[in-house]
Design a protein around this motif. Structure first.
Motif, PDB file in Angstrom:
ATOM      1  N   ASP A  22       0.869  -1.177   0.000  1.00  0.00           N
ATOM      2  CA  ASP A  22       0.000   0.000   0.000  1.00  0.00           C
ATOM      3  C   ASP A  22       0.909   1.231   0.000  1.00  0.00           C
ATOM      4  N   THR A  23       1.250   1.701  -1.187  1.00  0.00           N
ATOM      5  CA  THR A  23       2.269   2.752  -1.326  1.00  0.00           C
ATOM      6  C   THR A  23       1.888   4.086  -0.687  1.00  0.00           C
ATOM      7  N   ALA A  24       0.612   4.354  -0.563  1.00  0.00           N
ATOM      8  CA  ALA A  24       0.192   5.641   0.008  1.00  0.00           C
ATOM      9  C   ALA A  24       0.383   5.710   1.519  1.00  0.00           C
ATOM     10  N   ASN A  25       0.298   4.573   2.187  1.00  0.00           N
ATOM     11  CA  ASN A  25       0.259   4.574   3.654  1.00  0.00           C
ATOM     12  C   ASN A  25       1.507   3.999   4.306  1.00  0.00           C
ATOM     13  N   VAL A  26       2.668   4.210   3.700  1.00  0.00           N
ATOM     14  CA  VAL A  26       3.911   3.668   4.251  1.00  0.00           C
ATOM     15  C   VAL A  26       4.266   4.231   5.627  1.00  0.00           C
ATOM     16  N   ALA A  27       3.779   5.409   5.946  1.00  0.00           N
ATOM     17  CA  ALA A  27       4.074   5.986   7.265  1.00  0.00           C
ATOM     18  C   ALA A  27       3.452   5.156   8.385  1.00  0.00           C
ATOM     19  N   ASP A  28       2.492   4.300   8.061  1.00  0.00           N
ATOM     20  CA  ASP A  28       1.887   3.437   9.069  1.00  0.00           C
ATOM     21  C   ASP A  28       2.894   2.446   9.643  1.00  0.00           C
ATOM     22  N   HIS A  39      -0.856  11.059  -4.523  1.00  0.00           N
ATOM     23  CA  HIS A  39      -1.731  11.606  -5.562  1.00  0.00           C
ATOM     24  C   HIS A  39      -1.202  11.094  -6.886  1.00  0.00           C
ATOM     25  N   GLY A  40      -1.985  10.257  -7.563  1.00  0.00           N
ATOM     26  CA  GLY A  40      -1.512   9.654  -8.805  1.00  0.00           C
ATOM     27  C   GLY A  40      -0.293   8.806  -8.521  1.00  0.00           C
ATOM     28  N   ASP A  41       0.773   9.034  -9.292  1.00  0.00           N
ATOM     29  CA  ASP A  41       1.992   8.243  -9.074  1.00  0.00           C
ATOM     30  C   ASP A  41       2.979   8.940  -8.140  1.00  0.00           C
ATOM     31  N   LEU A  42       2.605  10.090  -7.565  1.00  0.00           N
ATOM     32  CA  LEU A  42       3.495  10.809  -6.653  1.00  0.00           C
ATOM     33  C   LEU A  42       3.121  10.537  -5.195  1.00  0.00           C
ATOM     34  N   ARG A  57       8.243   9.134  -6.825  1.00  0.00           N
ATOM     35  CA  ARG A  57       7.378   8.701  -7.923  1.00  0.00           C
ATOM     36  C   ARG A  57       7.337   7.175  -7.940  1.00  0.00           C
ATOM     37  N   ILE A  58       6.129   6.624  -7.892  1.00  0.00           N
ATOM     38  CA  ILE A  58       5.953   5.182  -8.027  1.00  0.00           C
ATOM     39  C   ILE A  58       6.034   4.904  -9.528  1.00  0.00           C
ATOM     40  N   SER A  67       5.383  -6.472  -5.914  1.00  0.00           N
ATOM     41  CA  SER A  67       6.609  -5.682  -6.041  1.00  0.00           C
ATOM     42  C   SER A  67       6.275  -4.276  -6.541  1.00  0.00           C
ATOM     43  N   TYR A  68       7.027  -3.304  -6.049  1.00  0.00           N
ATOM     44  CA  TYR A  68       6.930  -1.966  -6.632  1.00  0.00           C
ATOM     45  C   TYR A  68       8.280  -1.275  -6.587  1.00  0.00           C
ATOM     46  N   THR A  69       8.445  -0.329  -7.506  1.00  0.00           N
ATOM     47  CA  THR A  69       9.668   0.442  -7.635  1.00  0.00           C
ATOM     48  C   THR A  69       9.298   1.921  -7.547  1.00  0.00           C
ATOM     49  N   TYR A  70      10.124   2.666  -6.845  1.00  0.00           N
ATOM     50  CA  TYR A  70       9.894   4.108  -6.742  1.00  0.00           C
ATOM     51  C   TYR A  70      11.215   4.852  -6.845  1.00  0.00           C
ATOM     52  N   GLU A  71      11.116   6.130  -7.224  1.00  0.00           N
ATOM     53  CA  GLU A  71      12.285   6.994  -7.370  1.00  0.00           C
ATOM     54  C   GLU A  71      12.089   8.262  -6.551  1.00  0.00           C
ATOM     55  N   TYR A  72      13.182   8.755  -6.025  1.00  0.00           N
ATOM     56  CA  TYR A  72      13.201  10.007  -5.265  1.00  0.00           C
ATOM     57  C   TYR A  72      13.120  11.158  -6.259  1.00  0.00           C
ATOM     58  N   VAL A  73      12.154  12.051  -6.051  1.00  0.00           N
ATOM     59  CA  VAL A  73      11.999  13.215  -6.921  1.00  0.00           C
ATOM     60  C   VAL A  73      12.627  14.445  -6.269  1.00  0.00           C
ATOM     61  N   SER A  74      12.291  14.666  -4.990  1.00  0.00           N
ATOM     62  CA  SER A  74      12.832  15.817  -4.269  1.00  0.00           C
ATOM     63  C   SER A  74      12.660  15.597  -2.774  1.00  0.00           C
ATOM     64  N   GLY A  75      13.413  16.372  -2.017  1.00  0.00           N
ATOM     65  CA  GLY A  75      13.296  16.280  -0.569  1.00  0.00           C
ATOM     66  C   GLY A  75      14.583  16.658   0.131  1.00  0.00           C
TER      67      GLY A  75
END
Length: 142
Positions: A22-28, A39-42, A57-58, A67-75
Motif C-alpha cells: 500500500d504505497t500511500a500509507n507507508v508511514a503506518d 496523488h496519482g503516481d506521486l 514517484r511510483i 513488487s513496486y519500484t519508486y524513485e526520489y523526486v525531491s526532498g
C-alpha cells in the motif's frame, strides 16, 4: 551505491503485501516517517522530527508479483539519483521482504553515511512491518 535489506515475516506473502504494498500509507509502518499520502503516481512522505518532506514517484507497481519500484523526486536528502524496489516473496517461514536501493549522493563523500542511514530506515521499517503483519495475520490462522 547499493543497499539491500531482507527480512522474513511469519505471515503469508499476500498478508505482508496488503500492508507493505500500500504505497500511500507507508508511514503506518516506517518509523522514520510521520505521515504519507499519494496523488496519482506521486507519493509525499514527511520525515519525523521536522525532517522535511520527500516526494517520490511510483514508477512500477505489480500486485501479482507483489513488487513496486519508486524513485526520489525531491526532498531533504542529498540525492542526485535514488531508485528503490520493495518486493514480497514466498518463504518457507512465511514471506521474505527484499527492499533495495541504488543511489548516488550529491556529495560523493557522504555516500557511505547516506547508505548507513537508508539501511537503518529499511531495517527498522521491516521490523515494524513484521510486527504489524504478524499481529494481524499469523500463519496459524490462515
Amino acid at each position: 551505491m547499493r543497499v539491500t535489506e531482507t527480512y522474513v515475516i511469519r505471515a503469508t506473502p499476500d498478508a505482508v503485501w496488503k500492508i507493505g504494498g500500500d504505497t500511500a500509507n507507508v508511514a503506518d509502518w516506517i518509523p522514520a516517517l510521520e505521515r504519507s499520502h499519494q496523488h496519482g503516481d506521486l507519493r509525499y512522505a514527511t520525515f519525523a522530527n521536522d525532517g522535511g518532506e520527500a516526494t517520490e514517484r511510483i514508477v512500477d507497481h505489480d500486485d501479482p508479483q507483489r513488487s513496486y519500484t519508486y524513485e526520489y523526486v525531491s526532498g531533504p536528502l542529498p540525492l542526485s539519483f535514488y531508485s528503490s524496489n520493495f518486493t514480497v516473496n514466498p518463504h518457507p517461514d512465511g514471506a521474505e521482504v527484499v527492499w533495495s536501493a541504488e543511489f548516488a549522493s550529491t556529495s560523493p563523500e557522504s555516500e557511505s553515511e547516506l547508505a548507513a542511514a537508508i539501511t537503518g530506515i529499511y531495517r527498522s521499517a521491516l521490523i515494524e512491518l513484521a510486527s504489524h503483519t504478524e499481529a494481524r495475520n499469523s500463519l496459524s490462522s490462515e
